[in-house]
Scaffold this motif. Structure first.
Motif, PDB file in Angstrom:
ATOM      1  N   ASP A 221       0.818  -1.216   0.000  1.00 62.16           N
ATOM      2  CA  ASP A 221       0.000   0.000   0.000  1.00 62.16           C
ATOM      3  C   ASP A 221       0.851   1.265   0.000  1.00 62.16           C
ATOM      4  O   ASP A 221       0.403   2.318  -0.459  1.00 62.16           O
ATOM      5  CB  ASP A 221      -0.953  -0.013   1.197  1.00 62.16           C
ATOM      6  CG  ASP A 221      -2.148  -0.918   0.950  1.00 62.16           C
ATOM      7  OD1 ASP A 221      -2.248  -1.471  -0.165  1.00 62.16           O
ATOM      8  OD2 ASP A 221      -2.976  -1.070   1.863  1.00 62.16           O
ATOM      9  N   ARG A 224       1.199   1.816  -3.608  1.00 59.73           N
ATOM     10  CA  ARG A 224      -0.029   2.337  -4.219  1.00 59.73           C
ATOM     11  C   ARG A 224      -0.216   3.811  -3.882  1.00 59.73           C
ATOM     12  O   ARG A 224      -0.666   4.597  -4.716  1.00 59.73           O
ATOM     13  CB  ARG A 224      -1.239   1.534  -3.740  1.00 59.73           C
ATOM     14  CG  ARG A 224      -1.212   0.043  -4.030  1.00 59.73           C
ATOM     15  CD  ARG A 224      -1.298  -0.289  -5.496  1.00 59.73           C
ATOM     16  NE  ARG A 224      -0.032  -0.186  -6.190  1.00 59.73           N
ATOM     17  CZ  ARG A 224       0.946  -1.101  -6.113  1.00 59.73           C
ATOM     18  NH1 ARG A 224       0.812  -2.159  -5.334  1.00 59.73           N
ATOM     19  NH2 ARG A 224       2.051  -0.946  -6.804  1.00 59.73           N
ATOM     20  N   LEU A 225       0.113   4.195  -2.645  1.00 63.38           N
ATOM     21  CA  LEU A 225      -0.028   5.600  -2.251  1.00 63.38           C
ATOM     22  C   LEU A 225       0.957   6.465  -3.032  1.00 63.38           C
ATOM     23  O   LEU A 225       0.607   7.568  -3.480  1.00 63.38           O
ATOM     24  CB  LEU A 225       0.190   5.761  -0.749  1.00 63.38           C
ATOM     25  CG  LEU A 225       0.063   7.185  -0.198  1.00 63.38           C
ATOM     26  CD1 LEU A 225      -1.312   7.770  -0.510  1.00 63.38           C
ATOM     27  CD2 LEU A 225       0.321   7.217   1.313  1.00 63.38           C
ATOM     28  N   GLU A 227       2.031   5.914  -5.985  1.00 57.07           N
ATOM     29  CA  GLU A 227       1.476   6.041  -7.336  1.00 57.07           C
ATOM     30  C   GLU A 227       0.369   7.104  -7.377  1.00 57.07           C
ATOM     31  O   GLU A 227       0.306   7.919  -8.304  1.00 57.07           O
ATOM     32  CB  GLU A 227       0.917   4.694  -7.797  1.00 57.07           C
ATOM     33  CG  GLU A 227       1.989   3.644  -8.056  1.00 57.07           C
ATOM     34  CD  GLU A 227       1.391   2.262  -8.268  1.00 57.07           C
ATOM     35  OE1 GLU A 227       0.150   2.122  -8.171  1.00 57.07           O
ATOM     36  OE2 GLU A 227       2.160   1.322  -8.537  1.00 57.07           O
ATOM     37  N   ALA A 228      -0.502   7.093  -6.378  1.00 58.59           N
ATOM     38  CA  ALA A 228      -1.591   8.070  -6.323  1.00 58.59           C
ATOM     39  C   ALA A 228      -1.041   9.479  -6.146  1.00 58.59           C
ATOM     40  O   ALA A 228      -1.590  10.453  -6.694  1.00 58.59           O
ATOM     41  CB  ALA A 228      -2.557   7.727  -5.190  1.00 58.59           C
ATOM     42  N   GLN A 286      -9.059   8.442  -7.328  1.00 56.29           N
ATOM     43  CA  GLN A 286      -8.028   7.409  -7.211  1.00 56.29           C
ATOM     44  C   GLN A 286      -7.308   7.527  -5.870  1.00 56.29           C
ATOM     45  O   GLN A 286      -7.073   6.530  -5.175  1.00 56.29           O
ATOM     46  CB  GLN A 286      -7.030   7.538  -8.359  1.00 56.29           C
ATOM     47  CG  GLN A 286      -5.830   6.610  -8.289  1.00 56.29           C
ATOM     48  CD  GLN A 286      -6.168   5.183  -8.636  1.00 56.29           C
ATOM     49  OE1 GLN A 286      -7.299   4.887  -9.023  1.00 56.29           O
ATOM     50  NE2 GLN A 286      -5.209   4.294  -8.485  1.00 56.29           N
ATOM     51  N   PHE A 287      -6.951   8.741  -5.493  1.00 57.18           N
ATOM     52  CA  PHE A 287      -6.268   8.976  -4.218  1.00 57.18           C
ATOM     53  C   PHE A 287      -7.124   8.492  -3.064  1.00 57.18           C
ATOM     54  O   PHE A 287      -6.644   7.806  -2.150  1.00 57.18           O
ATOM     55  CB  PHE A 287      -5.971  10.471  -4.084  1.00 57.18           C
ATOM     56  CG  PHE A 287      -5.092  10.840  -2.928  1.00 57.18           C
ATOM     57  CD1 PHE A 287      -3.718  10.841  -3.057  1.00 57.18           C
ATOM     58  CD2 PHE A 287      -5.639  11.195  -1.709  1.00 57.18           C
ATOM     59  CE1 PHE A 287      -2.899  11.183  -1.988  1.00 57.18           C
ATOM     60  CE2 PHE A 287      -4.843  11.537  -0.636  1.00 57.18           C
ATOM     61  CZ  PHE A 287      -3.460  11.536  -0.780  1.00 57.18           C
ATOM     62  N   SER A 289      -9.489   6.258  -3.159  1.00 54.88           N
ATOM     63  CA  SER A 289      -9.635   4.802  -3.173  1.00 54.88           C
ATOM     64  C   SER A 289      -8.411   4.118  -2.580  1.00 54.88           C
ATOM     65  O   SER A 289      -8.522   3.068  -1.937  1.00 54.88           O
ATOM     66  CB  SER A 289      -9.884   4.306  -4.599  1.00 54.88           C
ATOM     67  OG  SER A 289      -8.725   4.418  -5.400  1.00 54.88           O
ATOM     68  N   VAL A 290      -7.244   4.718  -2.767  1.00 51.93           N
ATOM     69  CA  VAL A 290      -6.041   4.165  -2.150  1.00 51.93           C
ATOM     70  C   VAL A 290      -6.101   4.330  -0.633  1.00 51.93           C
ATOM     71  O   VAL A 290      -5.718   3.422   0.125  1.00 51.93           O
ATOM     72  CB  VAL A 290      -4.777   4.832  -2.732  1.00 51.93           C
ATOM     73  CG1 VAL A 290      -3.535   4.442  -1.931  1.00 51.93           C
ATOM     74  CG2 VAL A 290      -4.599   4.440  -4.190  1.00 51.93           C
ATOM     75  N   ARG A 293      -8.241   1.656   0.571  1.00 47.99           N
ATOM     76  CA  ARG A 293      -7.510   0.380   0.547  1.00 47.99           C
ATOM     77  C   ARG A 293      -6.609   0.257   1.775  1.00 47.99           C
ATOM     78  O   ARG A 293      -6.561  -0.794   2.422  1.00 47.99           O
ATOM     79  CB  ARG A 293      -6.686   0.292  -0.738  1.00 47.99           C
ATOM     80  CG  ARG A 293      -5.732  -0.886  -0.773  1.00 47.99           C
ATOM     81  CD  ARG A 293      -4.963  -0.959  -2.077  1.00 47.99           C
ATOM     82  NE  ARG A 293      -3.839  -1.872  -1.947  1.00 47.99           N
ATOM     83  CZ  ARG A 293      -3.401  -2.666  -2.916  1.00 47.99           C
ATOM     84  NH1 ARG A 293      -4.000  -2.659  -4.088  1.00 47.99           N
ATOM     85  NH2 ARG A 293      -2.363  -3.462  -2.720  1.00 47.99           N
ATOM     86  N   ILE A 294      -5.889   1.330   2.083  1.00 46.33           N
ATOM     87  CA  ILE A 294      -5.037   1.322   3.276  1.00 46.33           C
ATOM     88  C   ILE A 294      -5.870   1.080   4.523  1.00 46.33           C
ATOM     89  O   ILE A 294      -5.496   0.298   5.407  1.00 46.33           O
ATOM     90  CB  ILE A 294      -4.269   2.647   3.389  1.00 46.33           C
ATOM     91  CG1 ILE A 294      -3.291   2.802   2.215  1.00 46.33           C
ATOM     92  CG2 ILE A 294      -3.508   2.736   4.715  1.00 46.33           C
ATOM     93  CD1 ILE A 294      -2.708   4.204   2.077  1.00 46.33           C
ATOM     94  N   ASP A 354     -14.548   7.939   1.713  1.00 48.03           N
ATOM     95  CA  ASP A 354     -14.330   7.583   0.314  1.00 48.03           C
ATOM     96  C   ASP A 354     -15.641   7.648  -0.470  1.00 48.03           C
ATOM     97  O   ASP A 354     -15.665   8.088  -1.628  1.00 48.03           O
ATOM     98  CB  ASP A 354     -13.730   6.179   0.214  1.00 48.03           C
ATOM     99  CG  ASP A 354     -13.545   5.730  -1.225  1.00 48.03           C
ATOM    100  OD1 ASP A 354     -12.746   6.343  -1.953  1.00 48.03           O
ATOM    101  OD2 ASP A 354     -14.231   4.769  -1.633  1.00 48.03           O
TER     102      ASP A 354
END
Length: 486
Positions: A221, A224-225, A227-228, A286-287, A289-290, A293-294, A354
């Protein structure tokens, strides 16, 4: 231009005017009429934008970048530019945070936030130049501070730059939690225990492997963060109202973004299509959603820690969480897993926010999304809550976890699931009979195998006595003696 800002105190006022007419503003206030109107209109949450320090810092960065671009392009004289830039730096340093008084939840697509910044910076610049607040003939909030800009490119840009900074703190907190999990993975690397699927005994593993998996989940994660964060570095600064750049110099967008990257130390780039970038908030979705996810991963880890520490005697009791406070007003000696519990609640909060971001993004219309203020509130709160959750989970829980090595091993030896490790030696059918007999009688798997003379003590010790053979696939396969073909 070094005098400290004077806080707004007293009852004296000054008269300012806008298109609605005149309004009295506290004489000592750095904000002006537009901010005062917004204070009257948006009594929503009681949370002023000044409490979102990363957003205010970003506004100061954007306004300084705009000032330097306009100076570079010959649109703003050096005297005014010096004063405005100095005021912007004070905003970045937090010296004027108390003047950012507009409610974080507001109509107008962030116009009130932009005007709050314009007025505070203009009045501080006036003060630095030796003029009185409100003397806008010298430095004007719109004509000078907001030159070449619109709320519709300033606010989205500041939101993204501020989120990028806040996300950096979250990344650091996640890294700290991951490191704590990795240390526990090493500490517990040879603590043999039973793994579980669907809350039922499965096959042996080590407690170190369990914590190692938590660390990998967090590391994924973090990627992924990151990337966001890359997605939100693309900004629409210079697009002005709808992305066409109306009223901005042709070279303004490139110049402003270049200065912003330097000032904020964030490698922002102008969007390839400013019209698209002004209306599209996909990067914020997208941010968000990450972040969700976290939150989901953290909540899963918190659930596992609560399960593994349940008891201490009538539950799993495989690990012991550090006691941080008394757990009950009626049950003496009870200690609750309060740190994982608060992490769970943070996760619930972030997951809900979210949905807020999703709905606000969907509600955008034509050339602008008017609902970025609620996205800003949701995202900054989520980032802050997750940062705190990771920090407290690492420092107040994971670092102090202990485990009973011998008790964990006894659980393995007493588990029906241990029979799975014997399948390569006695076969699936025979292993099933052993498991069923052990379940009916309450006997241990090892005792049943011995009683049926399926394996002798030396073989059992060779198979079950070395944790590595039970938990490492390569070693396990190398040690297996194939069953004879029938």
């Amino acid at each position: 231009m070094s005098a400290e800002p004077i806080p707004a105190t007293g009852t004296q006022t000054r008269t300012e005017h806008d298109l609605l007419g005149e309004l009295e503003v506290p004489a000592a206030a750095y904000y002006g009429v537009h901010t005062a109107r917004a204070m009257e209109n948006f009594r929503m949450t009681g949370v002023p934008i000044g409490l979102h320090t990363d957003l205010v810092w970003a506004l100061g960065c954007v306004k300084e970048a705009a000032t330097e671009a306009n100076r570079q392009l010959g649109l703003l004289d050096h005297r005014r530019a010096d004063a405005i830039a100095a005021a912007c730096r004070e905003v970045q340093e937090g010296k004027l945070g108390a003047e950012f008084v507009v409610d974080v939840l507001q109509g107008g697509a962030g116009t009130s936030t932009n005007m709050n910044a314009n007025e505070v910076i203009a009045n501080r610049a006036l003060e630095l130049l030796g003029h009185t607040k409100g003397d806008y003939g010298q430095v004007h909030p719109i004509e000078h501070v907001n030159l070449g800009q619109s709320t519709n490119d300033v606010y989205p840009t500041a939101l993204r730059v501020g989120l990028h900074r806040a996300a950096g703190s979250l990344l650091a907190a996640m890294g700290g939690l991951r490191a704590a999990m990795e240390r526990k993975s090493v500490e517990f690397r040879d603590y043999l225990k039973m793994g579980r699927t669907q809350l039922q005994d499965a096959v042996p593993m080590t407690l170190g492997q369990e914590f190692g998996a938590f660390a990998v989940m967090l590391a994924e994660d973090e990627l992924r963060l990151a990337e966001a964060m890359g997605l939100i570095r693309e900004v629409n600064l210079g697009g002005t109202a709808i992305g066409t750049g109306l009223n901005a110099h042709a070279d303004y967008a490139a110049a402003a973004c270049g200065h912003l990257a330097r000032i904020a130390a964030v490698p922002v780039v102008p969007a390839g299509n400013l019209i698209e970038a002004t209306q599209d908030v996909g990067a914020l979705v997208q941010f968000s959603s990450v972040l969700k996810r976290i939150a989901v991963k953290l909540s899963k880890v918190a659930n596992d820690l609560r399960l593994l520490s349940s008891g201490p005697r009538a539950g799993l009791g495989e690990i012991v969480l550090p006691a941080v406070q008394a757990g009950s007003s009626i049950m003496p000696g009870k200690v609750n897993p309060v740190i994982p519990e608060v992490v769970n609640q943070v996760a619930f909060s972030v997951i809900g926010k979210d949905l807020t971001v999703t709905m606000a993004a969907e509600a955008g219309q034509l050339q602008l999304n008017a609902f970025e203020p609620i996205m800003a509130r949701a995202l900054f709160e989520s980032v802050g809550e997750l940062t705190a959750a990771c920090t407290v989970l690492a420092e107040r829980c994971v670092e102090g976890i202990t485990a009973d090595r011998e008790g964990l091993r006894a659980g393995v030896e007493n588990s029906i699931g241990l029979v799975t490790a014997l399948v390569p030696y006695i076969g699936y059918h025979c292993a099933t009979e052993v498991a069923q007999h052990a379940m009916r009688t309450g006997a241990g798997v090892i005792d049943v195998v011995r009683a049926r003379a399926l394996m002798d003590d030396a073989e059992l010790e060779a198979v079950l006595g070395t944790p590595e053979l039970l938990t490492t696939p390569g070693l396990r396969l190398a040690a297996v003696v194939p069953l004879p073909l029938s």
